[in-house]
Design an enzyme around this catalytic site. Structure first.
Site: not given
Ligand code: ADP
Ligand code: ASP
Ligand code: MG
Length: 861
Positions: A781, A812
């Site tokens: 979110r 990453c």
């Protein structure tokens, strides 16, 4: 007898949104009373009700085309409604409205207008709002008189009639006669912003947004103690807070800085309002009408001379005129010649950059009438001197701050933001107060975001910078303060630390909190049935608790139906709603087979697969036409949303239903999530009734979910009692419909937390990072919606913060950040952090990105 001491004046200026409702006028009344209590004499300078000046601005042109009737009627109606809202006599403005109508008729009749008439038309906005506002204050028992600002502020002569009438200047010398005049009007005086009069007594305007300037002029001429600008944000920010919620409040600015920020585009202050207060060293405050307790910005004299960047401003809709000439090099008078052409066309030049063969200037249409036609004429006139090219629309992005030249080296990292942008022009102001670049308009928001991040993240602990707009507001949504509500996890701290030590990252759900939320919903007297939108969190033990509380389930895929049936084997099929979106044909077949209520949200299924629906009862999802919510991605209404059948498709829906023997038994709408406006659901119900009138078979109206929860400490969620009251009023009006709701977040958000262990710490330049073992693959979110989740260090709960850090995960992606600029106590490797309000759309949106297992789930009692 001692002569009475001279009055101590204070000027309070309220902008368009600040005078637009009764709730705001209550705040104005409180402020006026507080100033009187302080021994001050308030002069309340008001704008027109928001939106009115724009409408008035368009009226003369409409009148020339004979099309003024409808917009004029809308203006009259808006003021009648406003008077009713304020509970004052609408007759107070009858004469003004009549005069306005006649003036517009006059324009229509003579078929011409002029800046002079335009100013007269626009002045009505402020006149109307102040007449009603002053009456409201008197109704509150305040001794509030009304004055016509045109009898108080005189404009200086200007040979250009446009400027003279629409952008007038006034002197700001001390004016003892004004004090005497206002002294007799009332303990408080209500006056108009934006207007003044010229030497012939004609109405003139101070330029769009010029009410601030009128307030500053009153303050200067009266020698007021201070000038307070009350508006819809708490002060001046490091960038426009409505475009960049991370922008930080600027607590203190000197006049020069405020002037520069205003002139480079920050609409919150009209640029001309600074000189009058600066001349008399009158402090200027900027404050938030809606929440007066929030300390805003104080603009005053310079306290130090240290070089610094204060803000990033943007002006959009700008144009560049690029002039090429091979013969310019070492030529005498070239600039004088071309600038003379601009002068002839009345165009004022903003930025200039020159090279051997080219001169490029920028034009701000706000201060110029500049369009394609005018450019063509200009270009012809410039032809003997150069070849011209128009570039635009562009945005001028300015870094504003004192001695910007001295800190160019510190801007180094920020300049990397330009890597991806084509810079048309770069200009460093001679005042050494700003550095501006011109880029394509559509590039500006991203550039501002990047620059802001690079320049202000280090400001996190600088006391000159106050909270961010995000922290102060729920991105503009109305909120109420709550006190004394401690989240459940405070009492469960030890247990949670032990759970995280056993397994991390880990979602923990608190069963009793889910039960409590369910009980609050089933207690709503106006609502007949509550369905849990289980996409928020389909954890089976939570589904069971919700089923026991008597709720049904809203499912959006066949797998969700299967999950409910597996978790709650005895559930009656009519407690399941199936609301798919762009699903394949076989899913509708499966929905009917499961015995669920099936919702259509497009006509395609009926048009192309009528056999699936023949003889069936269906619900239809209607697009109520207006989206609401905390982020664009969660707004689920309006033409740009993929959900729902729009109103203009209803005839076709009716025909298809009749043709294929399909009965529409219910209508549904859902307009977004994280909504705090209590009347929202009743408004949706009203919209649905409009559609339901076409379908006599409709028995229930499902008004959707989207009930906001409290995401931040000290912030309330939606006021359920108020929702209940508005829906009850709706039901009293329309008793034939059963009302259904289908909240998701509301049931589970606060019950869930995400526990994560600190893995590594890092400090890079000024920025600190706290790394944790939970990343965006567990909770997406913040990355997806910019959502805010409170983050605390459970091991050191209650310790004073000693650092500000970005809390980041191991994925990453640079977006893998759970929270930016968070206050944390001293935090070490192995500490347990808790990410709050993570029970909804946490695990249910998780992924295995980077082949990392998302956090597992545990339910506790
Ligand atoms: P009012 O109607 O009260 O005069 P304005 O709309 O003229 O209010 O000005 C307030 C608006 O200025 C804010 O809603 C905000 O979007 C905008 N604004 C632009 N830049 C800034 C900034 N740097 N700081 C604060 N507000 C800004
Ligand atoms: N009402 C005027 C405008 O909208 C002046 C102001 O609000 O400052 O431009
Ligand atoms: Mg304004």
């Amino acid at each position: 007898m001692q002569p009475s001491p001279p009055p101590r004046w204070v000027v309070l200026k309220y902008g368009g949104t600040s005078v637009a409702s009764r709730a705001r006028w209550e705040k104005i009344a409180e402020r006026v009373a507080a100033c009187i209590e302080e021994g001050l004499r308030p002069v309340v300078v008001c704008s027109a009700v928001s939106g009115i000046s724009d409408r008035l601005d368009a009226l003369p042109a409409a009148a020339l085309k004979g099309e003024a009737e409808a917009p004029l009627a809308a203006i009259l109606e808006r003021h009648r409604r406003h008077a009713a809202d304020l509970g004052v006599d609408p007759g107070l403005v009858a004469d003004d409205l009549d005069r306005l109508s006649r003036l517009v008729k006059g324009i229509e009749l003579v078929g011409e207008t002029s800046p002079r008439v335009h100013a007269r038309v626009m002045a009505f906005g402020e006149i109307l709002s102040t007449r009603l506002g002053a009456a409201f204050l008197r109704g509150r028992g305040l001794d509030a008189g009304w004055v016509d600002t045109r009898e108080c502020l005189d404009a200086l002569p200007d040979p250009d009639p446009r400027r003279a009438f629409l952008q007038a200047h006034c002197g700001h010398g001390l004016d003892p006669a004004l004090g005497e005049r206002l002294d007799g009007v009332g303990r408080a005086v209500v006056a108009q912003g934006f207007i003044a009069r010229d030497a012939d007594g004609q109405t003139v305007l101070l330029g769009r947004g010029g009410s601030d300037t009128a307030a500053a002029l009153f303050a200067a001429r009266l020698g007021a103690e201070r000038c307070e600008i009350w508006t819809d944000v708490p002060g001046m920010f490091t960038a426009d807070p409505r475009r960049l919620p991370d922008a930080r409040l600027l607590r203190r600015l000197d006049y020069d800085e405020a002037q520069e920020i205003a002139s480079t585009g920050a609409k919150v202050l009209h640029p001309r309002c600074i000189p009058p207060v600066r001349a008399h060293r009158i402090p200027l405050w900027i404050r938030w009408t809606e929440r007066p307790e929030v300390e805003g910005t104080v603009v005053g004299s310079r306290v130090d001379d240290a070089p610094r960047v204060r803000a990033i401003s943007t002006r959009t809709g700008q144009y560049l005129v690029s002039m090429d000439t091979p013969g310019m090099w070492q030529q005498v008078g070239f600039l004088a010649d071309v600038f003379a052409v601009f002068k002839r066309y009345g165009l004022s030049i903003d930025l200039v950059s020159t090279s051997e063969m080219n001169v490029t200037v920028s034009i701000d249409p706000a201060g110029n009438a500049f369009d394609a036609e005018r450019f063509a004429a200009l270009s012809d006139a410039l032809a003997p001197h150069c070849q011209t090219k128009l570039i635009g629309p562009c945005a001028v992005v300015s870094l504003v701050g004192r001695h910007i030249r001295a800190i160019l080296h510190r801007l180094g990292p920020a300049l990397t933001a330009f890597e991806e942008h084509r810079v048309h022009l770069l200009s460093q102001a001679a005042s050494d107060l700003n550095l501006s670049v011109v880029v394509d308009e559509d590039q500006a928001p991203r550039l501002v975001r990047n620059l802001h991040w690079l320049l202000f993240q280090e400001a996190a602990r600088d006391p000159a910078f106050g909270p961010s707009w995000l922290a102060l507001s729920d991105v503009g949504e109305q909120t109420a303060e709550v006190e004394g509500i401690t989240p459940w996890w405070h009492a469960e701290r030890e247990r949670l630390i032990a759970l995280a030590a056993e397994l991390s990252p880990r979602y923990v759900y608190h069963g009793p909190s889910v039960d409590a939320a369910a009980a609050r919903l089933t207690a709503l007297s106006s609502v007949d049935r509550v369905f849990y939108a289980m996409k928020a969190n389909p954890e089976p033990r939570l589904l069971q608790r919700i089923e026991r509380a008597g709720l049904g389930f809203e499912c959006v895929s066949p797998a969700e139906i299967d999950r409910v049936k597996a978790a709650c084997p005895d559930i009656a099929p009519d407690r399941i709603l199936f609301t798919p979106n762009f699903a394949p044909r076989e899913e509708y077949v499966a929905g009917f087979e499961a015995g669920a209520w099936v919702t259509l949200d497009n006509l395609h299924p009926l048009e192309h697969w009528p056999d699936v629906f023949r003889g069936r009862d269906v619900m239809v999802r209607i697009d109520p036409g207006k989206g609401r919510g905390h982020h664009d991605h969660v707004k689920t209404a309006g033409a740009r949303s993929k959900f729902g059948v729009s109103f203009d498709q209803i005839d076709r829906l009716k025909a298809l239903a009749a043709q294929h023997d399909v009965t529409v038994v219910g209508l549904h709408a859902h307009s977004g999530s994280g909504i705090r406006t209590a009347a929202q659901w009743a408004e949706v119900a009203e919209r649905l009734v409009e559609a339901a009138q076409r379908f006599p078979t409709v028995r229930h109206l499902d008004v959707g979910g989207g009930l906001a929860v409290a995401e931040k400490p000290g912030r309330a969620g939606v006021d359920l009692d108020a929702v209940d009251a508005t829906l009850a009023a709706f039901k009293a009006k329309h008793p034939r419909y059963a009302l259904w709701i289908e909240p998701g977040r509301y049931l589970v958000a606060e019950a869930g937390v995400l526990l994560a262990r600190v893995t590594q710490l890092k400090k890079k330049g000024p920025v600190r990072y706290v790394g944790v073992d939970a990343g965006m693959n567990s909770l997406i979110r913040p990355a997806l919606y910019g959502a805010y989740h409170a983050i605390v260090n459970l091991d050191r709960l209650g310790d004073a913060p000693t650092m500000v850090a970005n809390v980041v995960g191991p994925i990453c992606e640079s977006g893998d950040t759970l929270g930016y600029n968070r206050d944390l106590p001293e935090t070490r490797e192995g500490d347990t952090l808790l990410v709050a309000t993570a029970g909804a759309y946490g695990r249910s949106m998780a992924s295995h990105y980077n082949l990392r297992q998302p956090a597992l789930e545990t339910v506790i009692d």
